[in-house]
Design a protein around this motif. Structure first.
Motif, mmCIF file in Angstrom:
data_model
loop_
_atom_site.group_PDB
_atom_site.id
_atom_site.type_symbol
_atom_site.label_atom_id
_atom_site.label_comp_id
_atom_site.label_asym_id
_atom_site.label_seq_id
_atom_site.Cartn_x
_atom_site.Cartn_y
_atom_site.Cartn_z
ATOM 1 N N HIS A 170 84.382 43.224 32.925
ATOM 2 C CA HIS A 170 84.392 44.298 33.910
ATOM 3 C C HIS A 170 85.530 45.274 33.634
ATOM 4 O O HIS A 170 85.933 46.042 34.494
ATOM 5 C CB HIS A 170 84.530 43.729 35.326
ATOM 6 C CG HIS A 170 83.281 43.067 35.796
ATOM 7 N ND1 HIS A 170 82.817 41.883 35.253
ATOM 8 C CD2 HIS A 170 82.353 43.436 36.723
ATOM 9 C CE1 HIS A 170 81.684 41.555 35.853
ATOM 10 N NE2 HIS A 170 81.377 42.482 36.730
ATOM 11 N N GLY A 205 88.725 44.609 33.043
ATOM 12 C CA GLY A 205 90.017 44.267 33.632
ATOM 13 C C GLY A 205 90.626 43.078 32.934
ATOM 14 O O GLY A 205 90.310 42.797 31.770
ATOM 15 N N ALA A 225 90.871 47.385 35.323
ATOM 16 C CA ALA A 225 89.943 47.726 36.401
ATOM 17 C C ALA A 225 90.074 46.785 37.581
ATOM 18 O O ALA A 225 89.709 47.118 38.699
ATOM 19 C CB ALA A 225 88.517 47.721 35.875
ATOM 20 N N CYS A 226 90.618 45.576 37.310
ATOM 21 C CA CYS A 226 90.713 44.608 38.393
ATOM 22 C C CYS A 226 91.747 45.033 39.431
ATOM 23 O O CYS A 226 91.608 44.741 40.612
ATOM 24 C CB CYS A 226 91.106 43.239 37.855
ATOM 25 S SG CYS A 226 89.772 42.454 36.955
ATOM 26 N N HIS A 227 92.787 45.699 38.931
ATOM 27 C CA HIS A 227 93.877 46.060 39.832
ATOM 28 C C HIS A 227 93.364 47.008 40.911
ATOM 29 O O HIS A 227 92.859 48.090 40.621
ATOM 30 C CB HIS A 227 95.006 46.721 39.029
ATOM 31 C CG HIS A 227 96.176 47.070 39.893
ATOM 32 N ND1 HIS A 227 97.025 46.117 40.414
ATOM 33 C CD2 HIS A 227 96.625 48.267 40.340
ATOM 34 C CE1 HIS A 227 97.950 46.708 41.143
ATOM 35 N NE2 HIS A 227 97.720 48.018 41.112
ATOM 36 N N CYS A 232 90.861 46.559 42.739
ATOM 37 C CA CYS A 232 89.397 46.477 42.962
ATOM 38 C C CYS A 232 89.125 45.583 44.162
ATOM 39 O O CYS A 232 89.661 44.481 44.260
ATOM 40 C CB CYS A 232 88.716 45.916 41.717
ATOM 41 S SG CYS A 232 87.029 45.395 42.010
ATOM 42 N N ALA A 267 88.003 42.075 43.429
ATOM 43 C CA ALA A 267 88.900 41.197 42.674
ATOM 44 C C ALA A 267 89.267 39.958 43.480
ATOM 45 O O ALA A 267 89.403 38.864 42.940
ATOM 46 C CB ALA A 267 90.159 41.967 42.275
ATOM 47 N N THR A 285 86.646 37.554 43.036
ATOM 48 C CA THR A 285 86.713 36.969 41.701
ATOM 49 C C THR A 285 87.776 35.878 41.659
ATOM 50 O O THR A 285 87.552 34.774 41.169
ATOM 51 C CB THR A 285 87.043 38.051 40.664
ATOM 52 O OG1 THR A 285 86.081 39.070 40.767
ATOM 53 C CG2 THR A 285 87.046 37.481 39.267
#
Lengths: 649, 185
Positions: free
Chosen positions: B121, B123, B142-144, B146, B149, B152
């Motif tokens: 994704h 991240g 990208a996770c930051h 999100c 997240a 996840t």
């Protein structure tokens, strides 16, 4: 993944270059839908060397990579008790000639029966090949209050795990991407245990780790089954379903059949109008359009038969029927697995006989093989439809049902009952009672069948019917046409015999009556004389020995020679030319009944004889099957003729 | 028979982590004494050592041994030994061993499925620290920031981790400065 999966055609070049990946798993685990999704329905069907287990191979392309996918027969284990399982074991060990040892394996497991499937996974992992586990039916597990953490299953098994919902094509892309790394799929450092108690402990531990909760019995399934599996109501419903089945076969197919018939009669008028050579016109009109066309008219019914069969199977009703029939089978001394084999014989005796490989007991296999040809296969359908049409009027009704459908149902019942009696007899003839092997019949929850797989089943059956028409039936028909039109008669000869050579119908009638076929027919006629068969029917019955449908083609040719415009009326009006019954209608009720019964019993299929030879390894059993079935056919036909004559006056 | 299956030990092919029912052995730490069947393998050098975790036993192969050849014997011995949980004794555990175990497991997951998911994704997840049963990670790319997240972390990391390590207290996202899963059971 680009969805570009293509068929490998001959696949020689692909097969050597591309990695060979085999699909293994239990029957009904969803293996075939994954195979179809990966290979894009373009799989090639063949046989494994030496045996008749069907082999499915297809090519798959994911981006720049190409793979050869092999769909191995469904098995519950690798302990090799039945010939089918032996194929899988041999294939995995690379012991099959012409079948390379797979480079990697895809093990397909049904999430709703994961506990049982993991035992199989343990056996597969012990082969130490790069393996990826594909979990199917996770949607159904969830909807039935079960649970499984697919992500935890991977580390627990030590191999990649992908969840795929085949009929919705979900997960197929991920699976395709996974394939690219097949060479790097981890092989667990330590294979699962082979000891049974330790294997159970292994399965238990893996299930617990993956948070597995077994699916609850499907609520709808449980309610419906309480009726459908009920000893009394279940049997009532079973027979009701069968009656409706055969009614549909007639009523729905009739308009389609008329359309095909209309097409061929239009083609005949074209031939008559535009082809001026008498010989060519006769070959095209009588042999090809009258003969082969006469068989092709039954294409709608064949397709409908397979459509209904695959719908019943897809919904899950066929396994219920097998369960119900298990009791009846037990009376015949056979187990439910034998019913599954007999059930496939409704399509064709050949897969039915091959399905006996799932029977571990050799004696049960023989008894089932001897009984399978009695089950009404789809090749009998055209013959039955034609003869029933001559026997019963289309509009005749008994209660709410069409009489034609009921007669058809009766013939199917006759075949099934006779098969049971035959199986029972052969089981008795065999020696001592063998060990009772546990029988596993899967009762899948009721599912809506995927339109795709139903259509494939119909398409495949139509294809093989058309192939049969274009090869064996065309060949036999042309051979018969030659026999029916030779020797040549000069106009002078015919005039001398008092034939009005100005009328083409009179000429062709004379030609046919004095042909080699007529000579041959008359030679054999004494054998069939008591059944009321004249030389024309005898020729038809003899020609049907190559394939049953040829009978329809033969009668089509004979009738077309009499009245090309309306062959059906010509058949109806046909009379005995000579002998004690001279002048009477040939296709009166007694003869038609005798013919129907003859076709119900006789083993008129050389392919079946060949398969029995291959499956038993000796000519003894096919010879016995052929003899006993032909003799029974004659006796039962004689009985039918006598009874119908007495009843009908 | 006690449910038992081996799993790969992240980053060390000489070790296997045998998953056993949580709390079966009642103790955790480096193995000191074991029932006869297992003790024999430690004595004859088939195994170099073993560590008991809350829901697993980690075994280390002796020099010159292989799982393919010696694995089945080790499995037999474990099955026999697990039938006598009272016979297992361990060296004193000051809690650091538990954190070390946790660290190995987190690394395994971040290199495996959980990390793969984040990378696919766009991240990534980095391990910052493990202390007293609390795992601190940092989301990047990208996770930051999100919103998914958190799910996840909770679903893919914490849940898988807790399966193998019942002692896990929480998984914390350092970048957000808040606990991602304190409300988890």
């Amino acid at each position: 993944m680009s969805a570009g999966c293509h068929d490998g055609g001959g696949g020689g070049a692909v097969a050597t270059a591309a990695p060979h990946i085999a699909l293994v798993g239990a029957p009904n685990a969803g293996k075939t839908s994954i195979f179809n999704a990966l290979t894009g329905l373009r799989g090639k069907t063949g046989n494994y060397p030496g045996v008749t287990v069907s082999r499915f191979v297809g090519a798959c392309r994911v981006g720049p990579h190409r793979y050869v996918i092999e769909d191995l027969p469904g098995t519950y284990g690798l302990e090799a008790v039945s010939p089918d399982e032996q194929i899988v074991v041999d294939a995995l060990d690379g012991r099959l000639e012409g079948v390379p040892r797979p480079d990697a394996l895809l093990v397909v497991v049904d999430a709703t029966s994961l506990r049982r499937s993991l035992g199989f996974v343990a056996q597969v992992l012990a082969r130490r090949l790069p393996t990826c586990v594909v979990v199917t039916f996770t949607d159904e597990l969830t909807s039935r209050q079960g649970a499984l953490d697919v992500e935890a299953l991977g580390p627990a098994l030590g191999v990649p795990v992908v969840a795929v919902i085949g009929h919705r094509r979900r997960g197929i892309t991920e699976l395709g991407d996974r394939l690219a790394g097949w060479a790097r799929w981890p092989v667990p450092a330590l294979a699962p245990p082979t000891d049974l108690a330790q294997r159970d402990a292994w399965v238990e531990s893996v299930l617990a780790f993956a948070g597995y909760r077994a699916a609850e019995q499907h609520r709808v399934t449980r309610r419906v089954d309480s009726v459908l599996l009920h000893p009394l109501w279940g049997t009532v419903v079973f027979f009701a379903v069968m009656v409706v089945f055969f009614q549909t076969l007639f009523t729905l197919a009739a308009p389609l059949q008329d359309a095909v018939a209309a097409l061929f009669s239009w083609l005949s008028t074209l031939v008559a109008a535009h082809v001026h050579s008498r010989w060519l016109a006769s070959l095209l009109g009588d042999a090809l359009l009258g003969g082969v066309g006469g068989v092709l008219v039954f294409l709608p019914q064949i397709m409908l038969l397979f459509l209904l069969l695959s719908l019943l199977e897809g919904v899950g009703y066929l396994s219920r029927a097998a369960f119900l029939m298990d009791r009846v089978m037990a009376r015949a001394g056979l187990e439910g697995r034998a019913f599954v084999a007999l059930l496939s014989s409704f399509a064709c005796a050949i897969p039915g006989i091959m399905a006996t490989r799932t029977l571990p007991s050799a004696r049960d296999r023989i008894a089932t093989m001897m009984a399978a040809p009695l089950i009404t296969c789809s090749a009998r359908l055209p013959v039955y439809v034609l003869l029933i049409g001559l026997l019963v009027d289309r509009s005749a009704r008994i209660g709410p049902f069409g009489a034609q459908g009921l007669v058809m149902f009766g013939l199917y019942l006759l075949g099934a009952v006779s098969a049971m009696v035959a199986a029972w007899g052969f089981k008795k003839l065999g020696d001592r009672r063998g060990p009772l092997v546990p029988f596993y019949l899967e009762m899948p929850p009721y599912r809506l069948p995927s339109p795709r797989s139903v259509l494939i089943a119909v398409w495949t059956s139509a294809g093989s019917f058309l192939r049969k028409c274009s090869t064996i039936i065309v060949t036999t028909t042309i051979a018969l046409w030659l026999l029916l039109n030779l020797p040549l008669h000069s106009t002078a000869q015919m005039r001398a015999a008092g034939v009005d050579t100005g009328r083409p119908a009179a000429v062709s009638t004379y030609t046919v009556e004095h042909s080699y076929a007529a000579g041959l027919g008359r030679l054999v006629t004494p054998v069939f004389e008591p059944l009321g068969f004249d030389w024309r029917i005898t020729v038809g019955v003899l020609s049907a020995q190559s394939a049953r449908e040829v009978f329809v083609a033969t009668l089509g040719q004979v009738a077309a020679a009499g009245d090309p415009a309306d062959p059906a009326a010509a058949l109806r009006a046909m009379t005995y030319p000579d002998g004690p019954r001279a002048g009477q209608r040939v296709f009166g009720p007694p003869t038609v009944a005798a013919l129907l019964v003859y076709f119900a019993y006789a083993l008129q299929c050389m392919a079946t004889v060949g398969v029995i030879r291959r499956e038993t390894g000796t000519w003894r059993w096919p010879a016995l099957a052929f003899t006993y079935l032909t003799v029974t056919a004659w006796l039962m036909a004689y009985l039918a003729r006598t009874v119908v004559s007495l009843v009908g006056g | 028979m006690i449910p038992l299956h081996p799993q790969a030990y992240p980053g060390d092919g000489n070790r296997l982590r045998w998953i056993v029912p949580a709390g079966l052995l009642g103790v955790t730490g480096p193995l000191r004494g074991a029932p006869a069947a297992l003790a024999a393998l430690l004595t004859d050098g088939t195994l170099a050592g073993a560590t008991v975790e809350p829901a697993a036993v980690v075994t280390t192969l002796g020099a010159g041994r292989s799982w393919a050849a010696d694995g089945p014997r080790i499995r037999d011995a474990l099955h026999a030994a697990l039938a006598e949980p009272a016979g297992w004794t361990v060296a004193a555990d000051d809690g650091r061993a538990a954190d070390a175990t946790l660290r190995v497991l987190v690394r395994g997951l971040l290199d495996g499925t959980a990390g793969q998911f984040a990378r696919s994704h766009g991240g990534g997840i980095d391990l910052v620290d493990v202390r007293d049963g609390v795992v601190t990670v940092r989301l990047r790319g990208a996770c930051h920031g999100c919103p998914a997240a958190r799910i996840t972390l909770h679903q893919r990391l914490e849940r898988q981790l807790r399966r193998q390590c019942p002692g896990l207290r929480a998984v914390v996202d350092a970048s957000a400065g808040a606990a991602a899963g304190r409300d988890a059971p």
